[in-house]
Design a protein around this motif. Structure first.
Motif, PDB file in Angstrom:
ATOM      1  N   ASN A   1      66.495  -8.161  65.680  1.00  0.00           N
ATOM      2  CA  ASN A   1      65.799  -6.576  65.682  1.00  0.00           C
ATOM      3  C   ASN A   1      66.550  -6.042  66.989  1.00  0.00           C
ATOM      4  O   ASN A   1      67.109  -4.720  66.867  1.00  0.00           O
ATOM      5  N   LEU A   2      66.361  -6.639  68.183  1.00  0.00           N
ATOM      6  CA  LEU A   2      66.733  -6.052  69.348  1.00  0.00           C
ATOM      7  C   LEU A   2      68.326  -5.916  69.486  1.00  0.00           C
ATOM      8  O   LEU A   2      68.958  -4.834  69.532  1.00  0.00           O
TER       9      LEU A   2
ATOM     10  N   THR B   1      70.223  -5.552  66.767  1.00  0.00           N
ATOM     11  CA  THR B   1      70.619  -4.634  65.934  1.00  0.00           C
ATOM     12  C   THR B   1      70.426  -3.260  66.355  1.00  0.00           C
ATOM     13  O   THR B   1      71.168  -2.376  66.232  1.00  0.00           O
ATOM     14  N   ALA B   2      69.261  -3.161  67.169  1.00  0.00           N
ATOM     15  CA  ALA B   2      68.791  -1.849  67.677  1.00  0.00           C
ATOM     16  C   ALA B   2      69.889  -1.336  68.856  1.00  0.00           C
ATOM     17  O   ALA B   2      70.376  -0.156  68.702  1.00  0.00           O
ATOM     18  N   LEU B   3      70.464  -2.307  69.713  1.00  0.00           N
ATOM     19  CA  LEU B   3      71.494  -2.277  70.476  1.00  0.00           C
ATOM     20  C   LEU B   3      72.915  -1.534  70.006  1.00  0.00           C
ATOM     21  O   LEU B   3      73.356  -0.777  70.394  1.00  0.00           O
TER      22      LEU B   3
ATOM     23  N   HIS C   1      72.254   1.935  69.072  1.00  0.00           N
ATOM     24  CA  HIS C   1      71.890   2.645  70.189  1.00  0.00           C
ATOM     25  C   HIS C   1      73.274   3.579  70.370  1.00  0.00           C
ATOM     26  O   HIS C   1      74.068   3.231  70.660  1.00  0.00           O
TER      27      HIS C   1
END
Lengths: 219, 219
Positions: free
Chosen positions: B90-91, B93-95, B98
């Motif tokens: 998740n992190l 993918t979020a990055l 971003h």
């Protein structure tokens, strides 16, 4: 007593280091060793720790476990903080799963999103509400802290909705957006942009392939 | 010339503020106004900017657009950095999604994960390799920067695998794990833990419900 922000930052660094040393069964550590490992002057380490009432034994150092517990107490929460998370996208989901957010110091009690797939459902055990209900839910649940993981374009309206509740005391933002926050609310930012820019700046300096032009610009 | 880290941090703050002011069509800004908005002394603002060759007009201030472009040039990348991301949870993918990582300054050219659902696939247009291929792929693709978004338990082995390649120059970590990094590699951390702890510490101080005990511990 007012503790300055850089002091708290160092305290957090000491805590993290001591917790690791304790896990590695290190018994004693000197201010010089702490300073070396963290890039802080030994004199500053001694000053900080004595300020918080801890004095190492000359020629021996600090008892790792004791010092670790001591700093933990200083950083300890007086009660469990009530937390809400705005934005249950990839970043929000990552935050919910992050070890840091599995702390005994607080409890995530509400989620906010605008996605119909999420609103009204429980996600990782926590109810997700529509963002338009932010003020009401934050007040009802007496939420202290809002974690802001929404897209930049939604950041200000989320902050406004949270700030409209009397219960909110602090906001931790994960967005690069500039937001206006009332003075009575503590605001901190996890600044991905700044860290990345710093890294790239020093990479460039190190590479030295391109000389930075510091001379005056033409008028 | 060696620029100190706090100076670079302020420069990034100036840039972000000026970029916003420019977007709001503000034409001129004084060192006092910049200082007020960022919580920095006006004298420090003037010192920083004159150091980088920019002097405001007395009684008028700085031309926002010009100063913004000037600082942008200082922070500019000499070339596009080659970036890889380790950890496509998740992190990660979020990055990837971003805004910060949609910069023209770099290009994400490889992903690493151990999940068979991800390895061998393209994710958001970028090939995902098995983590065990880290050293080879980083070398082949001449990757400069590794973004580390793996669980804490995998952080050290990822760093070791990346550092085994001669091409890697910098690591930006999103994990709270303590990792050993060779001296020749720049290492920065986006420190969620520290920002959260700071917020909670000052919340506690502000609430004043619990007095922190700074006196000496019993022997």
């Amino acid at each position: 007593m007012k503790v300055a922000e850089p002091t708290v930052e160092r305290l957090i660094q000491y805590y993290r280091l001591l917790d690791r040393l304790n896990g590695e069964k290190t018994k004693v550590v000197s201010s010089l060793e702490i300073g070396d490992m963290l890039g802080i002057k030994a004199s500053q380490v001694r000053k900080d720790l004595s300020y918080f009432g801890e004095i190492g034994k000359r020629g021996v150092g600090y008892d790792v476990k004791r010092l670790c517990v001591h700093i933990e107490n200083i950083l300890d929460a007086p009660r469990v903080w009530h937390v809400a998370l705005a934005g249950v996208g990839n970043l929000g989901t990552a935050l919910m799963g992050h070890t840091v957010f599995k702390s005994y110091k607080f409890k995530v009690e509400a989620l906010f999103d605008i996605d119909p797939q999420k609103v009204g459902r429980k996600i990782m055990g926590v109810e997700c509400y529509h963002s338009r209900e932010t003020t009401r839910i934050i007040t009802e649940k007496n939420i202290d802290v809002l974690l802001l993981a929404v897209p930049a374009s939604a950041a200000q309206s989320c902050v406004d909705a949270a700030a409209a509740s009397p219960s909110i005391r602090g906001i931790l933002a994960f967005t690069p957006a500039t937001v206006a926050v009332p003075d009575n609310i503590l605001f901190y930012r996890v600044d991905i942009f700044a860290e990345l820019e710093k890294l790239l700046f020093f990479l460039k300096e190190k590479e030295g392939k391109e000389k930075i032009k510091y001379h005056k610009l033409p008028e």
